[in-house]
Write a protein that holds these residues in place. Sequence first.
Motif, short mmCIF file in Angstrom:
data_model
loop_
_atom_site.label_atom_id
_atom_site.label_comp_id
_atom_site.label_asym_id
_atom_site.label_seq_id
_atom_site.Cartn_x
_atom_site.Cartn_y
_atom_site.Cartn_z
N ILE A 281 47.34 -6.20 5.89
CA ILE A 281 47.71 -6.82 4.62
C ILE A 281 46.46 -6.80 3.76
CG2 ILE A 281 48.54 -8.90 3.46
CD1 ILE A 281 50.07 -9.57 6.06
N LYS A 282 46.49 -5.96 2.73
CA LYS A 282 45.28 -5.64 1.97
C LYS A 282 44.51 -6.88 1.50
CE LYS A 282 43.59 -2.66 -1.67
NZ LYS A 282 43.91 -1.57 -2.59
N HIS A 283 45.17 -7.87 0.91
CA HIS A 283 44.44 -9.01 0.37
C HIS A 283 43.86 -9.92 1.45
CE1 HIS A 283 48.36 -11.01 0.83
NE2 HIS A 283 47.68 -12.14 0.87
N LEU A 284 44.30 -9.75 2.71
CA LEU A 284 43.74 -10.52 3.82
C LEU A 284 42.64 -9.75 4.55
CD1 LEU A 284 47.00 -12.09 5.27
CD2 LEU A 284 45.32 -13.13 3.72
N GLY A 285 42.65 -8.43 4.39
CA GLY A 285 41.59 -7.60 4.93
C GLY A 285 41.71 -7.31 6.42
N PRO A 286 40.75 -6.51 6.93
CA PRO A 286 40.72 -6.13 8.34
C PRO A 286 40.09 -7.21 9.21
CG PRO A 286 38.89 -5.11 7.21
CD PRO A 286 39.70 -5.85 6.15
N LEU A 287 39.88 -6.92 10.46
CA LEU A 287 39.34 -7.89 11.41
C LEU A 287 38.00 -8.49 10.98
CD1 LEU A 287 40.03 -6.38 14.95
CD2 LEU A 287 41.15 -8.32 13.86
N LYS A 288 37.19 -7.75 10.26
CA LYS A 288 35.87 -8.28 9.88
C LYS A 288 35.95 -9.35 8.78
CE LYS A 288 34.66 -4.64 6.61
NZ LYS A 288 33.71 -3.58 6.30
N ASN A 289 37.13 -9.53 8.19
CA ASN A 289 37.32 -10.55 7.16
C ASN A 289 37.85 -11.82 7.82
OD1 ASN A 289 38.22 -12.20 5.05
ND2 ASN A 289 38.92 -10.45 3.83
N PRO A 290 37.17 -12.95 7.69
CA PRO A 290 37.65 -14.19 8.31
C PRO A 290 39.04 -14.63 7.84
CG PRO A 290 35.36 -14.43 7.66
CD PRO A 290 35.84 -13.12 7.08
N LYS A 291 39.52 -14.09 6.73
CA LYS A 291 40.86 -14.42 6.23
C LYS A 291 41.95 -13.52 6.80
CE LYS A 291 39.11 -16.20 1.85
NZ LYS A 291 39.09 -16.04 0.40
N THR A 292 41.59 -12.56 7.64
CA THR A 292 42.55 -11.59 8.15
C THR A 292 43.71 -12.25 8.89
OG1 THR A 292 42.81 -9.52 9.39
CG2 THR A 292 41.38 -11.20 10.37
N TYR B 144 46.20 -1.30 19.77
CA TYR B 144 46.29 -1.85 18.41
C TYR B 144 47.72 -1.67 17.94
CZ TYR B 144 41.33 -2.66 17.42
OH TYR B 144 40.06 -3.15 17.40
N SER B 145 48.44 -2.76 17.80
CA SER B 145 49.83 -2.76 17.33
C SER B 145 49.88 -3.34 15.92
CB SER B 145 50.70 -3.62 18.26
OG SER B 145 51.98 -3.81 17.69
N GLY B 146 50.66 -2.71 15.06
CA GLY B 146 50.85 -3.22 13.71
C GLY B 146 51.90 -4.30 13.61
N LYS B 147 52.48 -4.66 14.73
CA LYS B 147 53.51 -5.70 14.75
C LYS B 147 52.85 -7.08 14.84
CE LYS B 147 57.05 -2.85 15.04
NZ LYS B 147 58.17 -2.82 14.14
N THR B 148 53.62 -8.12 14.51
CA THR B 148 53.09 -9.47 14.60
C THR B 148 53.38 -10.10 15.96
OG1 THR B 148 55.10 -10.34 13.60
CG2 THR B 148 53.24 -9.92 12.13
N ILE B 149 54.33 -9.51 16.68
CA ILE B 149 54.70 -10.00 18.01
C ILE B 149 54.77 -8.79 18.94
CG2 ILE B 149 56.51 -11.10 19.39
CD1 ILE B 149 57.31 -12.64 16.85
N ILE B 150 54.22 -8.93 20.13
CA ILE B 150 54.25 -7.85 21.12
C ILE B 150 55.67 -7.71 21.66
CG2 ILE B 150 53.39 -7.12 23.39
CD1 ILE B 150 51.37 -6.82 21.14
N SER B 151 56.12 -6.49 21.76
CA SER B 151 57.46 -6.19 22.27
C SER B 151 57.66 -6.78 23.67
CB SER B 151 57.67 -4.68 22.32
OG SER B 151 58.84 -4.35 23.03
N SER B 152 58.87 -7.20 23.95
CA SER B 152 59.19 -7.77 25.26
C SER B 152 59.14 -6.73 26.38
CB SER B 152 60.56 -8.44 25.23
OG SER B 152 61.56 -7.48 24.93
N VAL B 153 59.11 -5.44 26.04
CA VAL B 153 59.01 -4.40 27.08
C VAL B 153 57.57 -4.21 27.55
CG1 VAL B 153 61.05 -3.19 26.20
CG2 VAL B 153 58.77 -2.43 25.50
#
Length: 155
Positions: free
Chosen positions: A121-132, A97-106
């Motif tokens: 991002i609080k207003h988008l919610g976790p994985l269980k929220n379809p807006k995540t 589980y990475s908090g980045k938006t892109i996986i590091s090239s390493v």
Amino acid sequence: MLKYVNTGIVFQEIPDEVTLAINISNCPCHCPGCHSYYLWDDIGLPLDTHAIDAFVDKFGTDITCISFMGGDADPKAVNQLALYIHEEHPEFKVAWYSGKTIISSVINKRDFDYIKIGPFIKHLGPLKNPKTNQRLYRQKDDGTFEDITSRFWRQ
């Protein structure tokens, strides 16, 4: 050096797996609203191959997957541990589980069975929220990754 603060056996992080979640400290992401802000500090015990072996000895067949929760401060070290698990303990799947938006090239993505990316991002919610904004990917047999985020959404 990677350090971990605690672990837990979880059932909802990775679909169809009983997962040992390893919470890694020194998180550089500092997501507003983070529920694990204590992981922002550089605290805990060394997370190395000896620690992995100790987890395997302790939990054995009670788990099917080992997940690194964080590690964005040293993605190369996370990748080395993933490779170690696949080589020395191939009975376990490996997730990150990475908090980045892109996986590091390493990172060699093929060393992971599952990869979750995206800051909280609080207003988008976790994985269980379809807006995540967060996404969970599973490696398929051909080495490509498929987005399985929708598995967390109630139908």
